[in-house]
Design an enzyme around this catalytic site. Sequence first.
Site, PDB file in Angstrom:
ATOM      1  N   ILE A 103       0.902  -1.257  -0.020  1.00 19.16           N
ATOM      2  CA  ILE A 103      -0.007   0.016  -0.099  1.00 19.16           C
ATOM      3  C   ILE A 103       0.852   1.192   0.126  1.00 19.16           C
ATOM      4  O   ILE A 103       0.373   2.327  -0.491  1.00 19.16           O
ATOM      5  CB  ILE A 103      -1.193   0.045   1.232  1.00 19.16           C
ATOM      6  CG1 ILE A 103      -1.998   0.923   1.104  1.00 19.16           C
ATOM      7  CG2 ILE A 103      -0.536   0.265   2.572  1.00 19.16           C
ATOM      8  CD1 ILE A 103      -2.924   0.759  -0.203  1.00 19.16           C
ATOM      9  N   ARG A 126      11.451  -4.421   9.434  1.00 18.49           N
ATOM     10  CA  ARG A 126      11.891  -5.338  10.505  1.00 18.49           C
ATOM     11  C   ARG A 126      12.832  -6.245  10.050  1.00 18.49           C
ATOM     12  O   ARG A 126      13.674  -6.864  10.724  1.00 18.49           O
ATOM     13  CB  ARG A 126      10.905  -5.842  11.480  1.00 18.49           C
ATOM     14  CG  ARG A 126       9.896  -6.524  10.850  1.00 18.49           C
ATOM     15  CD  ARG A 126       9.018  -7.603  11.351  1.00 18.49           C
ATOM     16  NE  ARG A 126       7.999  -8.329  10.350  1.00 18.49           N
ATOM     17  CZ  ARG A 126       7.329  -9.490  10.845  1.00 18.49           C
ATOM     18  NH1 ARG A 126       7.157  -9.470  12.055  1.00 18.49           N
ATOM     19  NH2 ARG A 126       6.820  -9.861   9.991  1.00 18.49           N
ATOM     20  N   HIS A 168       0.510  -0.719  15.363  1.00 18.50           N
ATOM     21  CA  HIS A 168       0.282   0.631  15.056  1.00 18.50           C
ATOM     22  C   HIS A 168       0.596   1.399  16.406  1.00 18.50           C
ATOM     23  O   HIS A 168       1.427   2.259  16.370  1.00 18.50           O
ATOM     24  CB  HIS A 168      -0.928   0.775  14.665  1.00 18.50           C
ATOM     25  CG  HIS A 168      -1.254   0.538  13.344  1.00 18.50           C
ATOM     26  ND1 HIS A 168      -2.412   0.940  12.541  1.00 18.50           N
ATOM     27  CD2 HIS A 168      -0.641  -0.219  12.222  1.00 18.50           C
ATOM     28  CE1 HIS A 168      -2.452   0.410  11.411  1.00 18.50           C
ATOM     29  NE2 HIS A 168      -1.269  -0.153  11.136  1.00 18.50           N
ATOM     30  N   LYS A 186      -5.005   3.242   8.695  1.00 18.56           N
ATOM     31  CA  LYS A 186      -6.199   2.845   9.289  1.00 18.56           C
ATOM     32  C   LYS A 186      -6.266   1.225   9.632  1.00 18.56           C
ATOM     33  O   LYS A 186      -5.594   0.395   8.884  1.00 18.56           O
ATOM     34  CB  LYS A 186      -7.428   3.199   8.761  1.00 18.56           C
ATOM     35  CG  LYS A 186      -7.498   2.917   7.056  1.00 18.56           C
ATOM     36  CD  LYS A 186      -7.251   1.482   6.344  1.00 18.56           C
ATOM     37  CE  LYS A 186      -8.059   0.539   6.520  1.00 18.56           C
ATOM     38  NZ  LYS A 186      -7.704  -0.845   6.018  1.00 18.56           N
ATOM     39  N   ASP A 268      -9.734  -4.335   9.730  1.00 17.49           N
ATOM     40  CA  ASP A 268      -9.022  -3.470   8.695  1.00 17.49           C
ATOM     41  C   ASP A 268     -10.184  -3.206   7.695  1.00 17.49           C
ATOM     42  O   ASP A 268     -10.153  -2.333   6.953  1.00 17.49           O
ATOM     43  CB  ASP A 268      -7.792  -4.186   8.457  1.00 17.49           C
ATOM     44  CG  ASP A 268      -7.273  -4.203   7.126  1.00 17.49           C
ATOM     45  OD1 ASP A 268      -6.444  -4.118   6.719  1.00 17.49           O
ATOM     46  OD2 ASP A 268      -8.281  -4.758   6.141  1.00 17.49           O
TER      47      ASP A 268
HETATM   48  N1  LIG Z   1      -5.497   2.393   2.677  1.00 18.78           N
HETATM   49  C1  LIG Z   1      -5.651   1.195   2.082  1.00 18.78           C
HETATM   50  O1  LIG Z   1      -6.126   1.353   1.230  1.00 18.78           O
HETATM   51  C2  LIG Z   1      -5.011   0.168   2.692  1.00 18.78           C
HETATM   52  C3  LIG Z   1      -4.599   0.141   4.153  1.00 18.78           C
HETATM   53  N2  LIG Z   1      -3.695  -1.004   4.546  1.00 18.78           N
HETATM   54  C4  LIG Z   1      -3.412  -1.057   6.011  1.00 18.78           C
HETATM   55  O2  LIG Z   1      -2.104  -0.935   6.047  1.00 18.78           O
HETATM   56  C5  LIG Z   1      -1.606  -1.699   7.159  1.00 18.78           C
HETATM   57  C6  LIG Z   1      -0.820  -2.900   6.681  1.00 18.78           C
HETATM   58  O3  LIG Z   1      -1.605  -3.830   5.951  1.00 18.78           O
HETATM   59  P1  LIG Z   1      -1.182  -5.337   5.871  1.00 18.78           P
HETATM   60  O4  LIG Z   1      -2.049  -5.769   4.502  1.00 18.78           O
HETATM   61  O5  LIG Z   1      -1.378  -5.987   7.349  1.00 18.78           O
HETATM   62  O6  LIG Z   1       0.221  -5.346   5.367  1.00 18.78           O
HETATM   63  P2  LIG Z   1       1.272  -6.603   5.129  1.00 18.78           P
HETATM   64  O7  LIG Z   1       0.728  -7.936   5.838  1.00 18.78           O
HETATM   65  O8  LIG Z   1       1.391  -6.541   3.628  1.00 18.78           O
HETATM   66  O9  LIG Z   1       2.448  -5.966   5.919  1.00 18.78           O
HETATM   67  C7  LIG Z   1       2.912  -4.841   5.569  1.00 18.78           C
HETATM   68  C8  LIG Z   1       4.310  -4.625   6.351  1.00 18.78           C
HETATM   69  O10 LIG Z   1       4.120  -5.010   7.723  1.00 18.78           O
HETATM   70  C9  LIG Z   1       5.161  -5.641   8.429  1.00 18.78           C
HETATM   71  N3  LIG Z   1       4.976  -6.336   9.361  1.00 18.78           N
HETATM   72  C10 LIG Z   1       4.300  -7.312   9.752  1.00 18.78           C
HETATM   73  N4  LIG Z   1       4.157  -7.603  10.757  1.00 18.78           N
HETATM   74  C11 LIG Z   1       5.145  -6.895  11.385  1.00 18.78           C
HETATM   75  C12 LIG Z   1       5.153  -6.794  12.871  1.00 18.78           C
HETATM   76  N5  LIG Z   1       4.703  -7.544  13.845  1.00 18.78           N
HETATM   77  N6  LIG Z   1       6.184  -5.753  13.160  1.00 18.78           N
HETATM   78  C13 LIG Z   1       6.691  -5.040  12.328  1.00 18.78           C
HETATM   79  N7  LIG Z   1       6.138  -4.990  10.850  1.00 18.78           N
HETATM   80  C14 LIG Z   1       5.734  -5.873  10.551  1.00 18.78           C
HETATM   81  C15 LIG Z   1       5.595  -6.387   7.002  1.00 18.78           C
HETATM   82  O11 LIG Z   1       7.148  -6.633   7.230  1.00 18.78           O
HETATM   83  P3  LIG Z   1       7.858  -7.676   6.741  1.00 18.78           P
HETATM   84  O12 LIG Z   1       7.906  -7.858   5.359  1.00 18.78           O
HETATM   85  O13 LIG Z   1       9.098  -7.760   7.306  1.00 18.78           O
HETATM   86  O14 LIG Z   1       7.380  -9.185   7.425  1.00 18.78           O
HETATM   87  C16 LIG Z   1       5.416  -5.621   5.861  1.00 18.78           C
HETATM   88  O15 LIG Z   1       6.534  -4.494   5.524  1.00 18.78           O
HETATM   89  C17 LIG Z   1      -2.655  -2.208   7.921  1.00 18.78           C
HETATM   90  O16 LIG Z   1      -3.030  -1.250   8.911  1.00 18.78           O
HETATM   91  C18 LIG Z   1      -3.934  -2.024   6.798  1.00 18.78           C
HETATM   92  O17 LIG Z   1      -4.867  -1.765   7.164  1.00 18.78           O
HETATM   93  C19 LIG Z   1      -3.785  -2.328   3.804  1.00 18.78           C
HETATM   94  C20 LIG Z   1      -4.145  -2.398   2.574  1.00 18.78           C
HETATM   95  C21 LIG Z   1      -4.882  -1.137   2.083  1.00 18.78           C
HETATM   96  O1  LIG Z   2      -7.899  -0.550   3.366  1.00 21.18           O
HETATM   97  C1  LIG Z   2      -8.115  -1.501   2.828  1.00 21.18           C
HETATM   98  O2  LIG Z   2      -8.797  -1.300   1.470  1.00 21.18           O
HETATM   99  C2  LIG Z   2      -9.004  -2.117   0.581  1.00 21.18           C
HETATM  100  C3  LIG Z   2      -8.914  -3.600   0.908  1.00 21.18           C
HETATM  101  O3  LIG Z   2      -8.674  -4.436   0.017  1.00 21.18           O
HETATM  102  C4  LIG Z   2      -7.675  -3.959   2.219  1.00 21.18           C
HETATM  103  O4  LIG Z   2      -8.049  -5.136   2.733  1.00 21.18           O
HETATM  104  C5  LIG Z   2      -7.994  -2.698   3.172  1.00 21.18           C
HETATM  105  O5  LIG Z   2      -6.735  -2.935   3.806  1.00 21.18           O
END
Ligand SMILES: NC(=O)C1=CN([C@@H]2O[C@H](COP(=O)(O)OP(=O)(O)OC[C@H]3O[C@@H](n4cnc5c(N)ncnc54)[C@H](OP(=O)(O)O)[C@@H]3O)[C@@H](O)[C@H]2O)C=CC1
Ligand SMILES: O=C1OC[C@@H](O)[C@H](O)[C@H]1O
Length: 432
Positions: A103, A126, A168, A186, A268
């Site tokens: 993202i 990390r 977060h 978010k 999420d």
């Molecule tokens: N605005 C939008 O449209 C979107 C927003 N999001 C938001 O972005 C955030 C990340 O989304 P998500 O899909 O979960 O992302 P990912 O599962 O793709 O993780 C993204 C990053 O998180 C790191 N990570 C994972 N676990 C940990 C940890 N325990 N400590 C530190 N870093 C960690 C990963 O590092 P590593 O590679 O080293 O494991 C990677 O760099 C969420 O808050 C989500 O809601 C997500 C998608 C769309």
């Molecule tokens: O923020 C988001 O919007 C798009 C979704 O696909 C994603 O899961 C979510 O994190």
Amino acid sequence: MQRRHSFSLIQNQSTRIIVLFPSSYHIAVRRRVEPSRSRGRPRRRAHTHYGRQGSGSLEEKKSSMELVGRVRRLLTQGGATEDSDADDVGAPIRVGLVGASNISKFAMINAASRRKDVEVRAVATRTPGKAREFAATNGIPVAHDDFASLFADETIDAVYISVVTEEHLNLGLQALRAGKHVLLEKPLALDAQEARELRDAAKEHNVVLMEAMHYKHHPALKRLRELVETEAVGTVQEIDVCFAKFDASAWGIGGKYTPEKLRTKMLDRWIYCIDLVQLLAPGRKVKTVCSAEDAGFIVRGELELCDRDDERKGLVRATWEADAQTVRILPAWVATVQCAEGKLVLQNFNFPSLYHRLYIEPTNGPARVETHYGEVGKTTFEYQLDAFCRAVRERHVDSLVPPEASVATLEIVDKVRAAFADSENERKNESD
Ligand SMILES: NC(=O)C1=CN([C@@H]2O[C@H](COP(=O)(O)OP(=O)(O)OC[C@H]3O[C@@H](n4cnc5c(N)ncnc54)[C@H](OP(=O)(O)O)[C@@H]3O)[C@@H](O)[C@H]2O)C=CC1
Ligand SMILES: O=C1OC[C@@H](O)[C@H](O)[C@H]1O
């Protein structure tokens, strides 16, 4: 209206028919859901909304090309244009990325590439090595193998945190205490208490904290709010939000979530539903959570919101549903606002910069459909970055996304969670 169905799916226990025709943006969603177990009343009305009819006309082709252009703008970097932002605002804001997430490419790297006053200067992960690889691929000058050295980097003014929600609070607090302005993905945190801690830390260290609720900044949402606020079709009576998107992991493809992970993964998504309800019914408080159900990949809720001063005045019912399990080609991100004299429907409230339709349907008058793309193709993330830069320069977060709004949203989330627990107990008792 004549209906043209190009693609349809009939799916799952809660009966759902999805009809899609993406080339002409024709998306129809019809939902029929069984009566609520807890109240014995239908949880949702069946409703259908059709976009423009027909295909193949010159106008259709033009709008398909426009869609392609908007998708391309989201996915790619581009140069800042002559009139793009604030040349005269002084030094650029130097941003560090916390997490090498997908993202971050759309929300920060591509968005920042279109302005002169933001420099994406560093990335930290990390996992050693990941930051270097990500930096090389995305043209970022500095890579850190741990978050602490990014927070200690004095050449960084602000950070964009896009790691899993469970982290977060921890990383947000570290960044704020290091004096960095923070754009935090978010949901701001896992619950209201964590959000309050973040809000207080930002205040204490006199830095900006903004939740990355990108959709809110788009002109289509501003127009929907304006129609609600000016009571274009009367006062709001009911708000219905659907955030539904297929998730491969729900079917065991590409790894399965643990039950814990599943909860945050779904939060999420459904956080958007509560956030939008808050946006459209500002200043109201939750009177009752009428029903709330967490069935893994399908999470539903029903709230009654009342005016803060007078509970008898302006009671609004809000229903929402987040669904990651239904097979669908395009996501169904639909907000329906039932008002005293008609209905407002925004299709694709979550990514309106890609495509959207805003239906205005007065009970006693002709219906119309509007679109509001603002500056051609400008993404929700670019609008969000405008707001973040303004907030950093003015040390004041936009009234759309102050930390208080995130806290208020998570307070509702906490109430809904408590209701989930009640409904689970109710179900257990029924089956015993
Ligand atoms: N605005 C939008 O449209 C979107 C927003 N999001 C938001 O972005 C955030 C990340 O989304 P998500 O899909 O979960 O992302 P990912 O599962 O793709 O993780 C993204 C990053 O998180 C790191 N990570 C994972 N676990 C940990 C940890 N325990 N400590 C530190 N870093 C960690 C990963 O590092 P590593 O590679 O080293 O494991 C990677 O760099 C969420 O808050 C989500 O809601 C997500 C998608 C769309
Ligand atoms: O923020 C988001 O919007 C798009 C979704 O696909 C994603 O899961 C979510 O994190």
